[in-house]
Design a protein around this motif. Sequence first.
Motif, short mmCIF file in Angstrom:
data_model
loop_
_atom_site.label_atom_id
_atom_site.label_comp_id
_atom_site.label_asym_id
_atom_site.label_seq_id
_atom_site.Cartn_x
_atom_site.Cartn_y
_atom_site.Cartn_z
N LEU A 84 0.85 -1.19 0.00
CA LEU A 84 0.00 0.00 0.00
C LEU A 84 0.88 1.24 0.00
N PHE A 85 0.67 2.11 -0.97
CA PHE A 85 1.45 3.34 -1.09
C PHE A 85 1.16 4.23 0.12
N GLY A 86 2.22 4.75 0.76
CA GLY A 86 2.06 5.58 1.96
C GLY A 86 1.19 6.79 1.75
N GLY A 87 1.33 7.44 0.59
CA GLY A 87 0.51 8.61 0.30
C GLY A 87 -0.97 8.29 0.23
N LYS A 88 -1.32 7.15 -0.33
CA LYS A 88 -2.71 6.71 -0.41
C LYS A 88 -3.24 6.44 1.00
N ALA A 89 -2.45 5.75 1.81
CA ALA A 89 -2.86 5.44 3.18
C ALA A 89 -3.09 6.73 3.98
N LEU A 90 -2.21 7.71 3.81
CA LEU A 90 -2.36 8.97 4.54
C LEU A 90 -3.58 9.75 4.06
N ALA A 91 -3.89 9.68 2.77
CA ALA A 91 -5.10 10.34 2.26
C ALA A 91 -6.33 9.71 2.89
N TRP A 92 -6.36 8.38 3.00
CA TRP A 92 -7.49 7.70 3.63
C TRP A 92 -7.62 8.10 5.10
N ILE A 93 -6.48 8.17 5.79
CA ILE A 93 -6.49 8.54 7.21
C ILE A 93 -6.96 9.97 7.38
N SER B 273 1.11 14.87 13.39
CA SER B 273 2.33 14.49 14.11
C SER B 273 3.11 13.48 13.26
N SER B 274 4.15 12.96 13.84
CA SER B 274 4.90 11.93 13.12
C SER B 274 4.00 10.75 12.80
N ILE B 275 4.31 10.11 11.71
CA ILE B 275 3.52 9.00 11.20
C ILE B 275 4.37 7.74 11.35
N ASN B 276 3.80 6.72 11.97
CA ASN B 276 4.54 5.48 12.17
C ASN B 276 3.99 4.40 11.24
N PHE B 277 4.83 3.98 10.31
CA PHE B 277 4.49 2.88 9.41
C PHE B 277 4.97 1.61 10.10
N ASN B 278 4.04 0.79 10.55
CA ASN B 278 4.39 -0.38 11.37
C ASN B 278 4.41 -1.69 10.59
N ALA B 279 3.59 -1.80 9.56
CA ALA B 279 3.50 -3.05 8.79
C ALA B 279 2.95 -2.72 7.41
N PRO B 280 3.28 -3.53 6.42
CA PRO B 280 2.74 -3.27 5.08
C PRO B 280 1.32 -3.81 4.93
N ALA B 281 0.63 -3.27 3.95
CA ALA B 281 -0.66 -3.84 3.52
C ALA B 281 -0.48 -4.25 2.06
N ILE C 91 -0.49 1.58 10.28
CA ILE C 91 -0.02 2.96 10.48
C ILE C 91 -0.70 3.53 11.71
N THR C 92 0.05 4.35 12.46
CA THR C 92 -0.53 5.13 13.55
C THR C 92 -0.12 6.59 13.37
N CYS D 239 -5.31 8.52 15.03
CA CYS D 239 -5.86 7.54 14.09
C CYS D 239 -4.95 6.32 14.00
N SER D 240 -5.59 5.22 13.70
CA SER D 240 -4.88 3.97 13.49
C SER D 240 -5.48 3.27 12.28
N MET D 241 -4.62 2.67 11.49
CA MET D 241 -5.06 1.84 10.36
C MET D 241 -4.54 0.44 10.66
N ARG D 242 -5.44 -0.54 10.59
CA ARG D 242 -5.03 -1.91 10.87
C ARG D 242 -5.59 -2.87 9.83
N ASN D 243 -4.97 -4.04 9.76
CA ASN D 243 -5.44 -5.11 8.89
C ASN D 243 -6.64 -5.76 9.57
N LYS D 244 -7.76 -5.82 8.87
CA LYS D 244 -8.99 -6.36 9.45
C LYS D 244 -8.84 -7.82 9.89
N SER D 245 -8.16 -8.62 9.08
CA SER D 245 -8.03 -10.06 9.37
C SER D 245 -7.06 -10.34 10.50
N THR D 246 -5.89 -9.71 10.46
CA THR D 246 -4.84 -10.02 11.44
C THR D 246 -4.84 -9.11 12.66
#
Length: 124
Positions: free
Chosen positions: A20-29, A52-60, A96-97, A84-91
């Motif tokens: 998942l492209f970071g810019g796309k993820a940030l637009a969604w957030i 604030s700072s953006i923490n990329f923790n795992a890929p999608a 990202i936080t 805000c937090s973005m997480r994988n629904k399954s796992t």
Amino acid sequence: MKYRSRKMVKGEDLNGAGNLFGGKALAWIDEEAAIYAFCQLGSRNLVTKAMSSINFNAPAKMGDIIEIGCAVVRLGKSSITVKCSMRNKSTQHEIITVEEIVFVNLDDQGRPLAHGITEIKNSD
């Protein structure tokens, strides 16, 4: 934190490495955080002032279902700060936080305007 929206990662959302492209993820957030802030204040004249700072923790990856959640951090006189937090629904792995996204309520001339809210009564 309640997770209110879900998105499916599609081919056009991926970067050259197949994540998942970071810019796309940030637009969604940013969009989800703005909708959340609008709902909290009952105002539609908000702008994103800071993140604030953006923490990329795992890929999608393509096909992953992700969900985005937000919560109020604090209220200012004309602002609201959310996390805000973005997480994988399954796992349930956090992707990202973002600890703080600040939105400011504006008047018709684009100047900060007190929103009049002193406490969050309903987090929906």
